[in-house]
Design a protein around this motif. Structure first.
Motif, mmCIF file in Angstrom:
data_model
loop_
_atom_site.group_PDB
_atom_site.id
_atom_site.type_symbol
_atom_site.label_atom_id
_atom_site.label_comp_id
_atom_site.label_asym_id
_atom_site.label_seq_id
_atom_site.Cartn_x
_atom_site.Cartn_y
_atom_site.Cartn_z
ATOM 1 N N SER A 165 0.839 -1.189 0.000
ATOM 2 C CA SER A 165 0.000 0.000 0.000
ATOM 3 C C SER A 165 0.879 1.245 0.000
ATOM 4 O O SER A 165 1.884 1.305 0.715
ATOM 5 C CB SER A 165 -0.910 0.009 1.236
ATOM 6 N N LYS A 186 -0.328 1.986 -6.942
ATOM 7 C CA LYS A 186 -0.973 1.073 -7.890
ATOM 8 C C LYS A 186 -2.301 1.635 -8.389
ATOM 9 O O LYS A 186 -2.577 1.650 -9.596
ATOM 10 C CB LYS A 186 -1.224 -0.298 -7.223
ATOM 11 N N THR A 187 -3.142 2.084 -7.451
ATOM 12 C CA THR A 187 -4.455 2.610 -7.838
ATOM 13 C C THR A 187 -4.313 3.903 -8.631
ATOM 14 O O THR A 187 -5.105 4.164 -9.545
ATOM 15 C CB THR A 187 -5.332 2.834 -6.595
ATOM 16 N N THR A 188 -3.303 4.698 -8.320
ATOM 17 C CA THR A 188 -3.065 5.920 -9.087
ATOM 18 C C THR A 188 -2.719 5.586 -10.533
ATOM 19 O O THR A 188 -3.193 6.251 -11.469
ATOM 20 C CB THR A 188 -1.941 6.752 -8.443
ATOM 21 N N ASP A 241 -9.579 -2.888 -9.903
ATOM 22 C CA ASP A 241 -8.885 -2.510 -8.670
ATOM 23 C C ASP A 241 -9.349 -3.409 -7.525
ATOM 24 O O ASP A 241 -10.351 -3.145 -6.880
ATOM 25 C CB ASP A 241 -9.174 -1.041 -8.354
ATOM 26 N N GLU A 242 -8.613 -4.491 -7.310
ATOM 27 C CA GLU A 242 -8.934 -5.467 -6.261
ATOM 28 C C GLU A 242 -10.420 -5.810 -6.244
ATOM 29 O O GLU A 242 -11.093 -5.661 -5.214
ATOM 30 C CB GLU A 242 -8.511 -4.938 -4.891
ATOM 31 N N PHE A 277 -14.247 -1.435 -9.750
ATOM 32 C CA PHE A 277 -13.615 -1.032 -8.506
ATOM 33 C C PHE A 277 -13.839 -2.083 -7.420
ATOM 34 O O PHE A 277 -14.602 -3.034 -7.581
ATOM 35 C CB PHE A 277 -14.183 0.316 -8.043
ATOM 36 N N GLN A 278 -13.158 -1.864 -6.285
ATOM 37 C CA GLN A 278 -13.318 -2.739 -5.136
ATOM 38 C C GLN A 278 -14.781 -2.754 -4.697
ATOM 39 O O GLN A 278 -15.337 -3.795 -4.374
ATOM 40 C CB GLN A 278 -12.443 -2.197 -3.996
ATOM 41 N N ILE A 282 -5.175 -4.742 -10.238
ATOM 42 C CA ILE A 282 -4.430 -4.563 -8.991
ATOM 43 C C ILE A 282 -4.869 -5.641 -8.014
ATOM 44 O O ILE A 282 -6.049 -5.930 -7.883
ATOM 45 C CB ILE A 282 -4.705 -3.178 -8.392
ATOM 46 N N LEU A 328 -3.715 2.921 -12.128
ATOM 47 C CA LEU A 328 -4.980 2.491 -12.738
ATOM 48 C C LEU A 328 -5.857 3.690 -13.087
ATOM 49 O O LEU A 328 -6.457 3.733 -14.161
ATOM 50 C CB LEU A 328 -5.709 1.533 -11.796
ATOM 51 N N ASN A 329 -5.925 4.676 -12.188
ATOM 52 C CA ASN A 329 -6.739 5.863 -12.463
ATOM 53 C C ASN A 329 -6.207 6.652 -13.651
ATOM 54 O O ASN A 329 -6.981 7.239 -14.415
ATOM 55 C CB ASN A 329 -6.794 6.758 -11.217
#
Length: 296
Positions: A45, A49-51, A164-165, A85-86, A196, A53-54
């Motif tokens: 974390s 990673k999410t950034t 994302d997960e 998304f999650q 992710i 993806l965004n």
């Protein structure tokens, strides 16, 4: 890199720091994806990673660098890129059919209502929810809600799926079932997927390649693991493959040790590392070197 279907070229993301200056989440990321590849990204974390993806989704912009898809730079969101998304993010006042049809109508605005609903029903049936079309999200289990999210994404026939997960909040049995369904659907449709995950076994089962990111801030791509398991692998047999544990141990060793010591590793005398071409590694693969010819 430029010839890849998706080409991430030197992107960085910085945010203002509370004490002034800038915080660099990640720096100088380079990697490419081919059409139809399933790529998972793993890292602790805070590594961004999410950034990433965004940025691929067009929901964020890199501070530096660019992302090229099929020869064109990303300029905002597009229905060619679907995001799961999650959280399922369903509209609570709409039925299953209504949620999926809303996406279909957004993609094909000139379609009549009957055609929109027919297309939506096909996507709903694809994820095993035929018969639940008129239920609202409050009447669905967590796994069913996530299925609706997947159906909604599939219904617009995107070129790229960004996840994302998507299974992290589900129980183990439901998670495994949805992993099987997503893998089967993506193989059937030839979907290009960027996902992710924090689950090493999930990445090994689903991905063709696994991108390993160092710890943030100032995260980097340390290496890209090429999955040596066969493309037609089965969940029940994947752990029996001789390459499974070498790949798993390699990734866990990275997460436990090397992700933290990567900067010091780069400072090792004689160490060569090209940011523009992260090393490709294939743990557990047979040695490609042919045996020496015998003297006659």
């Amino acid at each position: 890199m430029a010839s890849s279907y998706i080409s991430i070229e030197g992107i960085a993301r910085r945010f203002p720091a509370p004490e002034g200056g800038k915080t660099t989440i990640f720096e100088d990321l380079w990697f490419g994806m081919e059409r139809g590849e399933f790529v998972c990204v793993i890292g602790h974390s805070g590594c961004g990673k999410t950034t990433v993806l965004n940025i691929l989704a067009g929901l964020d912009e890199p501070t530096e660098g660019a992302v090229i898809i099929d020869g064109k730079a990303i300029e905002g969101p597009s229905l060619d890129r679907a995001v799961i998304f999650q959280s399922h993010g369903l509209l609570p006042w709409r039925t299953v059919l209504g949620n999926v049809a809303y996406a279909v109508a957004s993609k094909w605005r000139d379609w009549p209502k009957a055609k929109v609903e027919e297309h939506a029903r096909k996507a709903i049936a694809t994820v095993g929810l035929a018969g639940a079309e008129m239920k609202k999200p409050s009447q669905l289990s967590g796994g069913m809600k996530q299925r609706v999210g997947i159906a909604r994404a599939l219904s617009i026939e995107p070129k790229i799926m960004l996840m994302d997960e998507p299974f992290s909040a589900l129980d183990a049995l439901t998670r495994g079932t949805l992993q099987d369904e997503v893998r089967g659907l993506c193989r059937t449709t030839g979907q290009t997927v960027f996902m992710i995950t924090h689950d090493v076994d999930e990445a090994i089962y689903l991905a063709d390649k696994i991108v390993l990111m160092t710890n943030g801030p100032d995260a980097r791509i340390a290496e890209i693991v090429v999955n040596p398991l066969p493309a037609d692998r089965s969940r029940h047999d994947v752990h029996k493959h001789p390459a499974f544990y070498p790949v798993r141990n390699h990734i866990i060793d990275f997460l436990v040790t090397r992700s933290k010591s990567f900067a010091a590793e780069l400072a090792t005398p004689g160490k060569v590392w090209n940011r523009r071409s992260p090393p490709l590694v294939t743990p557990g693969a047979p040695d490609p070197t042919p045996p020496l010819a015998r003297a006659v």
